[in-house]
Scaffold this motif. Structure first.
Motif, PDB file in Angstrom:
ATOM      1  N   PRO A  30       0.811  -1.223   0.000  1.00 52.08           N
ATOM      2  CA  PRO A  30       0.000   0.000   0.000  1.00 52.08           C
ATOM      3  C   PRO A  30       0.841   1.269   0.000  1.00 52.08           C
ATOM      4  N   TRP A  31       2.026   1.206   0.624  1.00 53.99           N
ATOM      5  CA  TRP A  31       2.934   2.340   0.633  1.00 53.99           C
ATOM      6  C   TRP A  31       4.234   1.939  -0.054  1.00 53.99           C
ATOM      7  N   THR A  32       4.834   2.895  -0.741  1.00 55.42           N
ATOM      8  CA  THR A  32       6.123   2.637  -1.379  1.00 55.42           C
ATOM      9  C   THR A  32       7.234   2.902  -0.375  1.00 55.42           C
ATOM     10  N   ARG A  33       8.129   1.935  -0.237  1.00 61.53           N
ATOM     11  CA  ARG A  33       9.252   2.079   0.687  1.00 61.53           C
ATOM     12  C   ARG A  33      10.547   1.987  -0.108  1.00 61.53           C
ATOM     13  N   LEU A  34      11.354   3.021   0.009  1.00 61.79           N
ATOM     14  CA  LEU A  34      12.596   3.110  -0.750  1.00 61.79           C
ATOM     15  C   LEU A  34      13.787   2.744   0.123  1.00 61.79           C
ATOM     16  N   LEU A  35      14.756   2.089  -0.492  1.00 60.53           N
ATOM     17  CA  LEU A  35      15.998   1.758   0.195  1.00 60.53           C
ATOM     18  C   LEU A  35      17.008   2.861  -0.094  1.00 60.53           C
ATOM     19  N   PRO A  85       1.114   8.925   1.753  1.00 59.37           N
ATOM     20  CA  PRO A  85       0.246   9.826   0.982  1.00 59.37           C
ATOM     21  C   PRO A  85       0.186  11.219   1.604  1.00 59.37           C
ATOM     22  N   SER A  86      -0.177  12.191   0.799  1.00 55.23           N
ATOM     23  CA  SER A  86      -0.268  13.568   1.290  1.00 55.23           C
ATOM     24  C   SER A  86      -1.476  13.774   2.190  1.00 55.23           C
ATOM     25  N   LYS A  92       4.704  19.309   8.660  1.00 59.14           N
ATOM     26  CA  LYS A  92       4.930  20.040   7.409  1.00 59.14           C
ATOM     27  C   LYS A  92       5.522  19.157   6.319  1.00 59.14           C
ATOM     28  N   TRP A  93       5.947  17.930   6.660  1.00 60.12           N
ATOM     29  CA  TRP A  93       6.556  17.061   5.655  1.00 60.12           C
ATOM     30  C   TRP A  93       5.582  16.798   4.527  1.00 60.12           C
TER      31      TRP A  93
END
Length: 270
Positions: free
Chosen positions: A135-140, A162-163, A269-270
């Protein structure tokens, strides 16, 4: 370690809990956890950030905080790459070079184009068609010192949330971890430096339930950033869901309340 640092280390051992340091294991644990406070920080040092690809989820859980960070690329793979070859690696996105502050830390806003994320996702699906889309993208993410042949580096998993949605910003000590802060600084220091820490009963299950429903988790503590390793180990041991961990620079003169208010605003604020 210099003579002054060794003296302070020995003194702090006795001030925290003399009777707790009688065994060799306790002394070793204490030294491991206090040594980052005496390490020479890499001040004003250039650091490069690289997104290596999409992080894989842990088996049977929605969390990726437990994953070995090099699972997309082994140590041997990374060591065979120079910086030019790294840029040519499939799915890799090279961020801008940044510089550490006087404490050796860095903070930056890194923008990864959606096209780069889509390319990395496609590369992962091509290499493993059976993998389930999360459901969420996780980057290495890898941070390394330039011109050092990637020998000095560290890894992290970054979640792109998500925003819009629900976010829980959680304290750590005596909220999810039994830290005894309310019983005084000396006992709290003993727990932090000499014990592995215990979960506040039921909090891992509660947070994983929230995470499974799409709630983003942020961990915010006034504890020093030098204690990140045992805190990360605690989150791993008790299977807490992945989330950002914000810790304090002990050189800051802000009160705990002012520090947390400042960080709360920054996170929102992210």
């Amino acid at each position: 370690m210099g003579m002054r640092s060794q003296f302070l280390l020995n003194l702090s051992q006795r001030l925290i809990s003399p009777s707790s340091l009688d065994c060799e294991a306790s002394t070793s644990l204490f030294c491991d956890r206090t040594s980052p406070f005496f390490a020479q920080p890499l001040r004003n040092t250039p650091v490069c950030l690289v997104v290596l690809g999409i992080a894989k989820p842990s088996v049977g859980t929605s969390s990726t905080v437990l994953n070995p960070p090099d699972e997309l690329m082994t140590d041997e793979d990374i060591m065979t790459l120079d910086e030019k070859a790294l840029q040519e690696h499939t799915g890799t996105y090279i961020g801008e070079e940044i510089v550490t502050d006087s404490s050796g830390r860095f903070c930056c806003l890194m923008r990864v184009p959606k096209s780069a994320v889509d390319r990395m996702m496609a590369a992962q699906l091509e290499s493993n068609p059976s993998i389930q889309r999360q459901p969420w993208t996780r980057l290495l993410l890898m941070a390394y010192l330039p011109n050092r042949c990637l020998k000095i580096r560290d890894m992290a998993v970054i979640t792109l949330i998500p925003s819009t949605g629900i976010t829980v910003i959680s304290d750590i000590d005596d909220t999810i971890k039994d830290s005894s802060v309310f019983l005084g600084k000396r006992l709290a220091a003993k727990v932090a430096f000499l014990e592995d820490g215990k979960e506040v009963r039921g909090m891992s299950d509660c947070y994983n339930l929230l995470s499974a429903k799409g709630v983003a988790i942020h961990y915010l503590s006034a504890g020093p950033f030098q204690l990140y390793s045992p805190i990360s180990a605690f989150l791993k041991t008790f299977s807490f869901p992945q989330g950002s961990v914000t810790l304090r620079n002990v050189r800051e003169v802000l009160s705990t309340r002012a520090y947390k208010n400042t960080e709360l605003v920054r996170i929102l604020k992210w």
